[in-house]
Design an enzyme around this catalytic site. Structure first.
Site, short mmCIF file in Angstrom:
data_model
loop_
_atom_site.label_atom_id
_atom_site.label_comp_id
_atom_site.label_asym_id
_atom_site.label_seq_id
_atom_site.Cartn_x
_atom_site.Cartn_y
_atom_site.Cartn_z
N ARG A 206 21.35 10.03 48.92
CA ARG A 206 20.94 9.02 49.91
C ARG A 206 19.42 8.85 49.87
O ARG A 206 18.70 9.72 49.42
CB ARG A 206 21.34 9.47 51.32
CG ARG A 206 22.83 9.35 51.61
CD ARG A 206 23.12 9.71 53.06
NE ARG A 206 22.37 8.87 53.97
CZ ARG A 206 21.47 9.31 54.85
NH1 ARG A 206 21.20 10.59 54.95
NH2 ARG A 206 20.84 8.47 55.64
N LYS B 62 22.17 23.14 52.85
CA LYS B 62 22.98 22.03 52.35
C LYS B 62 23.99 22.49 51.31
O LYS B 62 23.64 23.09 50.30
CB LYS B 62 22.06 20.95 51.75
CG LYS B 62 22.82 19.73 51.27
CD LYS B 62 21.95 18.51 51.21
CE LYS B 62 22.69 17.35 50.56
NZ LYS B 62 22.05 16.07 50.78
N ARG C 163 16.12 15.87 61.13
CA ARG C 163 15.99 17.31 60.86
C ARG C 163 15.94 18.03 62.20
O ARG C 163 15.37 17.52 63.14
CB ARG C 163 14.64 17.61 60.19
CG ARG C 163 14.50 17.17 58.79
CD ARG C 163 14.57 18.36 57.83
NE ARG C 163 15.37 17.99 56.68
CZ ARG C 163 16.22 18.79 56.06
NH1 ARG C 163 16.41 20.01 56.47
NH2 ARG C 163 16.91 18.39 55.02
C1 BTN Z 1 23.20 13.09 49.42
O1 BTN Z 1 23.31 14.25 49.78
O2 BTN Z 1 22.14 12.43 49.57
C2 BTN Z 1 24.38 12.43 48.77
C3 BTN Z 1 24.71 13.06 47.45
C4 BTN Z 1 25.87 12.38 46.78
C5 BTN Z 1 26.05 12.88 45.37
C6 BTN Z 1 27.30 12.35 44.74
S1 BTN Z 1 27.68 13.18 43.24
C7 BTN Z 1 28.92 12.01 42.88
C8 BTN Z 1 28.35 10.66 43.25
N1 BTN Z 1 27.56 10.12 42.16
C9 BTN Z 1 26.25 10.05 42.47
O3 BTN Z 1 25.35 9.64 41.71
N2 BTN Z 1 26.06 10.46 43.73
C10 BTN Z 1 27.30 10.87 44.36
#
Ligand code: BTN
Length: 247
Positions: A55, A114, A245
């Site tokens: 994100r 996380k 946060r």
């Molecule tokens: C976050 O924590 O900000 C979201 C992470 C999301 C990662 C997943 S891995 C599978 C899919 N492909 C990506 O490029 N991102 C999501």
């Protein structure tokens, strides 16, 4: 057909399960397909992503065997889109372990570390209409990564479930995730509100938002907006463009 394909097909007939060894990003691949008019339901699993995205423009890093990375793509037409990413987070957290909590909007946390995250993106089909091709990407740390030098290292699922392997975890989370997304399309976020609050990592805590707002977190409203009690009263934070946060 594998057991997982059968389970997913029973929930959404025609959904295909695909697995690749390496790709830039499973979300990016499903977005490319959607833009090329390929709107069929699919779960795309990658052993390794070379450009995984998180994100707010962040990177998602994950090593083969040390993380589970997949995206679910399907056409959805919910009357209200608010709260979809929270509903997805609820389903994944509940499917994983009682210790997994949610940090608004959809980070998976264990004791403030996380464990994983969800990235939802949508594309409008060229033929118009209310439905959008919706890509729900999940990244989960399974094993600690070598060389992580964070002040607070990320959590890995094997700290909770020592034998957790990618295929078994996928089987554990994908059907409830699909069920939640389909349930959300029909009934919206409201049925997920109490379930989110049961796992809310921020509830009652002082928080600071990236837009400068400070206050204490008071759960979420029926559309998934974060309720923050500030000096100026209760504010509902709906935008996913801010991060929050514990203060
Ligand atoms: C976050 O924590 O900000 C979201 C992470 C999301 C990662 C997943 S891995 C599978 C899919 N492909 C990506 O490029 N991102 C999501």
């Amino acid at each position: 057909m594998t057991a997982l394909s059968r389970q997913l097909d029973a929930l959404l007939p025609g959904l295909a399960v695909e697995s690749v060894t390496e790709i830039d990003s499973t979300n990016s691949e499903l977005m490319r397909r959607a833009r090329a008019g390929r709107l069929e339901p699919v779960l795309l699993l990658a052993q390794r992503q070379t450009a995984g995205r998180g994100r707010l423009g962040r990177q998602w890093l994950g090593e083969p065997g040390a993380s589970l990375t997949f995206s679910l793509g399907l056409l959805l037409a919910p009357p209200d889109w608010s709260g979809l990413s929270l509903a997805a987070g609820v389903a994944v957290a509940e499917a994983l372990h009682p210790a997994v909590r949610l940090k608004w909007p959809n980070d998976l946390w264990v004791q403030d570390r996380k464990l994983g995250g969800i990235l939802i993106e949508t594309a409008a089909p060229s033929e118009g209409g209310p439905a959008r091709y919706t890509i729900v990407g999940l990244g989960l740390n399974l094993a600690p990564r070598e060389g992580d030098a964070y002040a607070t290292p990320p959590c890995a699922l094997r700290e909770l479930l020592p034998k957790a392997a990618a295929d078994a975890v996928l089987q554990q989370v994908a059907p409830p995730l699909l069920q939640a997304v389909l349930g959300f399309e029909q009934f919206g976020f409201a049925p997920f509100q109490a379930r989110f609050e049961a796992r809310d990592a921020l509830a009652g805590r002082s928080v600071r938002l990236s837009d400068g707002m400070v206050g204490s977190a008071h759960g979420v409203d029926t559309r998934g907006a974060l309720l923050v009690h500030t000096a100026a009263g209760m504010k509902a934070v709906a935008t996913a463009e801010v991060s929050v946060r514990p203060a």
